[in-house]
Design a protein around this motif. Structure first.
Motif, PDB file in Angstrom:
ATOM      1  N   ALA A  33       0.824  -1.210   0.000  1.00  0.00           N
ATOM      2  CA  ALA A  33       0.000   0.000   0.000  1.00  0.00           C
ATOM      3  C   ALA A  33       0.854   1.254   0.000  1.00  0.00           C
ATOM      4  O   ALA A  33       0.504   2.265  -0.628  1.00  0.00           O
ATOM      5  CB  ALA A  33      -0.929  -0.018   1.218  1.00  0.00           C
ATOM      6  N   MET A  34       1.985   1.217   0.698  1.00  0.00           N
ATOM      7  CA  MET A  34       2.854   2.378   0.833  1.00  0.00           C
ATOM      8  C   MET A  34       3.758   2.598  -0.387  1.00  0.00           C
ATOM      9  O   MET A  34       4.196   3.721  -0.663  1.00  0.00           O
ATOM     10  CB  MET A  34       3.724   2.192   2.088  1.00  0.00           C
ATOM     11  N   ASN A  35       4.028   1.541  -1.119  1.00  0.00           N
ATOM     12  CA  ASN A  35       5.044   1.593  -2.165  1.00  0.00           C
ATOM     13  C   ASN A  35       4.810   2.643  -3.248  1.00  0.00           C
ATOM     14  O   ASN A  35       5.765   3.326  -3.652  1.00  0.00           O
ATOM     15  CB  ASN A  35       5.209   0.208  -2.800  1.00  0.00           C
ATOM     16  N   PRO A  36       3.594   2.819  -3.765  1.00  0.00           N
ATOM     17  CA  PRO A  36       3.403   3.841  -4.799  1.00  0.00           C
ATOM     18  C   PRO A  36       3.790   5.243  -4.321  1.00  0.00           C
ATOM     19  O   PRO A  36       4.416   6.010  -5.074  1.00  0.00           O
ATOM     20  CB  PRO A  36       1.910   3.745  -5.127  1.00  0.00           C
ATOM     21  N   LEU A  37       3.434   5.588  -3.092  1.00  0.00           N
ATOM     22  CA  LEU A  37       3.789   6.903  -2.557  1.00  0.00           C
ATOM     23  C   LEU A  37       5.301   7.028  -2.409  1.00  0.00           C
ATOM     24  O   LEU A  37       5.895   8.034  -2.836  1.00  0.00           O
ATOM     25  CB  LEU A  37       3.109   7.134  -1.213  1.00  0.00           C
ATOM     26  N   ARG A  38       5.950   6.038  -1.824  1.00  0.00           N
ATOM     27  CA  ARG A  38       7.392   6.109  -1.600  1.00  0.00           C
ATOM     28  C   ARG A  38       8.150   6.257  -2.912  1.00  0.00           C
ATOM     29  O   ARG A  38       9.010   7.139  -3.046  1.00  0.00           O
ATOM     30  CB  ARG A  38       7.894   4.855  -0.877  1.00  0.00           C
ATOM     31  N   THR A  39       7.857   5.404  -3.873  1.00  0.00           N
ATOM     32  CA  THR A  39       8.627   5.424  -5.115  1.00  0.00           C
ATOM     33  C   THR A  39       8.298   6.645  -5.967  1.00  0.00           C
ATOM     34  O   THR A  39       9.177   7.172  -6.657  1.00  0.00           O
ATOM     35  CB  THR A  39       8.413   4.127  -5.907  1.00  0.00           C
ATOM     36  N   ARG A  40       7.052   7.115  -5.933  1.00  0.00           N
ATOM     37  CA  ARG A  40       6.716   8.352  -6.655  1.00  0.00           C
ATOM     38  C   ARG A  40       7.443   9.541  -6.041  1.00  0.00           C
ATOM     39  O   ARG A  40       7.979  10.398  -6.754  1.00  0.00           O
ATOM     40  CB  ARG A  40       5.200   8.584  -6.627  1.00  0.00           C
ATOM     41  N   TRP A  41       7.475   9.612  -4.721  1.00  0.00           N
ATOM     42  CA  TRP A  41       8.152  10.709  -4.019  1.00  0.00           C
ATOM     43  C   TRP A  41       9.633  10.727  -4.378  1.00  0.00           C
ATOM     44  O   TRP A  41      10.206  11.784  -4.634  1.00  0.00           O
ATOM     45  CB  TRP A  41       7.964  10.514  -2.511  1.00  0.00           C
ATOM     46  N   ILE A  42      10.240   9.564  -4.416  1.00  0.00           N
ATOM     47  CA  ILE A  42      11.651   9.460  -4.782  1.00  0.00           C
ATOM     48  C   ILE A  42      11.863   9.899  -6.220  1.00  0.00           C
ATOM     49  O   ILE A  42      12.751  10.713  -6.517  1.00  0.00           O
ATOM     50  CB  ILE A  42      12.139   8.011  -4.579  1.00  0.00           C
ATOM     51  N   ALA A  43      11.061   9.363  -7.134  1.00  0.00           N
ATOM     52  CA  ALA A  43      11.241   9.654  -8.557  1.00  0.00           C
ATOM     53  C   ALA A  43      11.099  11.139  -8.855  1.00  0.00           C
ATOM     54  O   ALA A  43      11.870  11.712  -9.643  1.00  0.00           O
ATOM     55  CB  ALA A  43      10.225   8.853  -9.378  1.00  0.00           C
ATOM     56  N   GLU A  44      10.136  11.789  -8.216  1.00  0.00           N
ATOM     57  CA  GLU A  44       9.904  13.209  -8.478  1.00  0.00           C
ATOM     58  C   GLU A  44      11.044  14.081  -7.977  1.00  0.00           C
ATOM     59  O   GLU A  44      11.262  15.185  -8.489  1.00  0.00           O
ATOM     60  CB  GLU A  44       8.584  13.641  -7.843  1.00  0.00           C
TER      61      GLU A  44
END
Length: 232
Positions: A33-44
């Protein structure tokens, strides 16, 4: 996860979960559940628009590859590092089935000789025995001017109630014994340790789950938070 910086028993603990790592309703459901937020935050924060094509990224404590795959799908050249052999076996098989070229390695960050443009260690630092040694190893793996990203749990009364008692014993979202609240680290402690390791903190955000189980970025760092730092 690191062999010399990790606490005894941590590798075995996560290896035991390997077979169900990719089950979104299994013991790793909170990470799914957390992964999309974490990886999007990193990528941006690495590139405007989040396109990571060609960027070299090291995922330390990669487990079975949740973050590694998400970053690879954004175009990054990902190396996943862990010492949980069973989890790495699952990671390699899952990446191959998805047509992803991810270099998974069984090893410790302190033994690496190559460097990367970005290093991520998500939900890892709270499991290490020697925080400074771990961060120093991440610094050596990060190219000058590169970025490191860490997500972890703050050491507060609220995190004890929500992330330890609530998640493990009441709601049973995580297996009992997943976390040791005493090893949670405050943002100020982590920021100070990163500075001593040669990084400059660049960004910090809280992560919170809403009533529907979706994770969102917030200013509240009282429980879960994610941090970005740049190597000098």
């Amino acid at each position: 996860m690191s062999g010399t910086t990790i606490r005894a028993g941590e590798i075995e603990k996560f290896d035991a979960l390997a077979a169900r790592w990719w089950d979104p309703r299994g013991p790793m459901a909170p990470l799914h559940a957390m992964n999309p937020l974490r990886t999007r935050w990193i990528a941006e924060r690495l590139r405007r628009g989040g396109d990571l094509t060609g960027l070299s990224i090291l995922d330390v404590g990669c487990g079975a590859g949740l973050a590694s795959e998400a970053l690879a799908r954004r175009g990054a050249r990902v190396t996943g590092l862990d010492m949980a052999a069973e989890a790495l076996t699952v990671a390699r098989a899952h990446a191959a089935a998805g047509g992803l070229d991810i270099a998974y390695r069984d090893g410790r960050p302190e033994d690496l000789t190559d460097t990367f443009e970005a290093v991520v260690a998500l939900e890892v630092v709270e499991h290490v025995a020697d925080r400074m040694a771990f961060l120093a190893a991440l610094a050596r793996a990060t190219r000058p001017g590169g970025m490191v990203f860490l997500s972890t749990l703050n050491r507060t009364a609220r995190s004890f109630l929500m992330a330890k008692v609530g998640a493990e014993y009441v709601l049973r979202l995580l297996p009992r014994g997943t976390h040791d609240w005493r090893s949670f680290v405050t943002p100020s402690e982590l920021g100070d340790a990163l500075r001593r390791a040669g990084f400059r903190v660049a960004d910090l955000a809280g992560m919170a789950m809403d009533a529907r189980g979706n994770w969102r970025e917030t200013r509240d760092v009282g429980v879960n938070y994610i941090l970005a730092a740049r190597r000098a």
